[in-house]
Design an enzyme around this catalytic site. Sequence first.
Site, mmCIF file in Angstrom:
data_model
loop_
_atom_site.group_PDB
_atom_site.id
_atom_site.type_symbol
_atom_site.label_atom_id
_atom_site.label_comp_id
_atom_site.label_asym_id
_atom_site.label_seq_id
_atom_site.Cartn_x
_atom_site.Cartn_y
_atom_site.Cartn_z
ATOM 1 N N TYR A 144 -20.789 -58.151 -31.249
ATOM 2 C CA TYR A 144 -20.040 -59.165 -31.993
ATOM 3 C C TYR A 144 -18.788 -59.614 -31.237
ATOM 4 C CZ TYR A 144 -22.956 -57.971 -36.038
ATOM 5 O OH TYR A 144 -24.009 -57.748 -36.888
ATOM 6 N N LYS A 194 -30.182 -47.163 -29.874
ATOM 7 C CA LYS A 194 -31.469 -47.659 -29.381
ATOM 8 C C LYS A 194 -31.548 -47.255 -27.904
ATOM 9 C CE LYS A 194 -35.220 -50.160 -30.017
ATOM 10 N NZ LYS A 194 -36.339 -49.667 -30.830
ATOM 11 N N ASP A 226 -34.572 -48.288 -35.404
ATOM 12 C CA ASP A 226 -35.751 -48.728 -36.172
ATOM 13 C C ASP A 226 -36.251 -47.590 -37.065
ATOM 14 O OD1 ASP A 226 -36.150 -47.564 -33.692
ATOM 15 O OD2 ASP A 226 -37.989 -48.643 -33.224
ATOM 16 N N ASP A 250 -23.681 -52.745 -39.375
ATOM 17 C CA ASP A 250 -23.630 -53.895 -40.275
ATOM 18 C C ASP A 250 -24.921 -53.923 -41.106
ATOM 19 O OD1 ASP A 250 -23.104 -56.311 -41.436
ATOM 20 O OD2 ASP A 250 -23.239 -57.508 -39.610
ATOM 21 N N ASP A 254 -25.649 -52.195 -45.246
ATOM 22 C CA ASP A 254 -26.156 -53.027 -46.348
ATOM 23 C C ASP A 254 -27.439 -52.427 -46.928
ATOM 24 O OD1 ASP A 254 -24.137 -54.836 -46.344
ATOM 25 O OD2 ASP A 254 -25.403 -56.599 -46.057
#
Length: 363
Positions: A144, A194, A226, A250, A254
């Site tokens: 980001y 990852k 994943d 992020d 959620d």
Amino acid sequence: MGGNYKIAVIPGDGIGPEIVGQTLRVLDQIADLYGHRFEYKELLAGGCAIDATGEPLPPATVAECQKSDAVLLGAVGGDRWDHLPGDLRPEMALLGLRGQLGLYANLRPAIMYQQLRDACPLKPAITGESINLLVVRELTGGIYFGPRGRRATADRGEEAFDTEVYSEAEVERIARMAFEIARGRQRRVTNVDKANVLESSRLWRAVVTRVAADYPDVALNHMYVDNAAMQLVRDPKQFDVIVTTNMFGDILSDEASMITGSIGMLPSASLGRGNFGLYEPVHGSAPDLAGQDRANPIATILSAAMMLRYSFGLTREADAIERAVERVLADGYRTGDIMSPGQTLVGTEKMGQLICGYIAQGA
Ligand code: NAD
């Protein structure tokens, strides 16, 4: 002997002033009971700041926050300001506060209360009696904030890129925070990355593993993102503290919130250097409920409990608030968003009053 704490208070827009009002009432109750002094400084940010000063985050607000021990925020935003250009929107206040206050870690607990089991979309066999996990997300680095751009190609049209960049220092400070926090919980950290594909994740994993050596009392395991996304819905009880990058955090925070089923119940903390932090509910300003005494103040009240725990080190007081919330639910009191048949519907103010009452009784 109680302590003296300066709290910057940003009620914001929509339901913000109502839910913050009830939260200050709860903090006053704690102050009375435990002999502390909370000094509040009310500040403007978001839509109301645009109306009053022409900008979503006035410099005076940032300056006052910097002079405080912690910041309590309601929510910002609403339809009235939606026509404004991106950099003048109320939500810019949130990004500005994070950046200017150096808040590099975001803590989002996902707690499913036994009393609100029915709101959870997962089967009882998966959730058991309760779920209580915490996502620790890096907040100021990664993709980001990395180099980005667009460029023309000879034969494939325009292309765009974003870059994931992490330094050892950035990973080390978030990893230390996760291990320290795990010591006050079940002493388990799951690192999510990852590393099978991304070089930045391989560095991330190496640093987390190195930091873990300083915390032999905390168990560490690694998981690819994943798989973590699947495990959160397959077996959420396996997690205590999840530490991860800005983008993965992020998304996973959620997902973790959803398994609790109720947005009006979820607190969050964004922490910076030392013990400084900004505390706010996960939900927005809910303009559809504003000014009607219908908003659930619990997410903000639990955010204040996090403030006592993480910024002020007041564990007993934070526990007292969390116990009172459990009691109010156990006794069947509900705001509209968490209402179910057979329970007692109450408004924002009554909910605050009830929680204060349970705190006074020692819940
Ligand atoms: P929202 O979280 O405000 O509302 C989503 C839904 O949840 C609505 O139906 C609302 O009534 C309900 N809800 C939210 N909080 C509740 C509470 N405490 N009690 C009961 N019900 C509650 O999200 P949205 O509708 O997408 O956004 C509304 C405004 O809030 C927008 O301007 C958005 O940009 C802003 N927003 C602000 C923040 C923040 O300040 N941190 C976060 C998200 C959205």
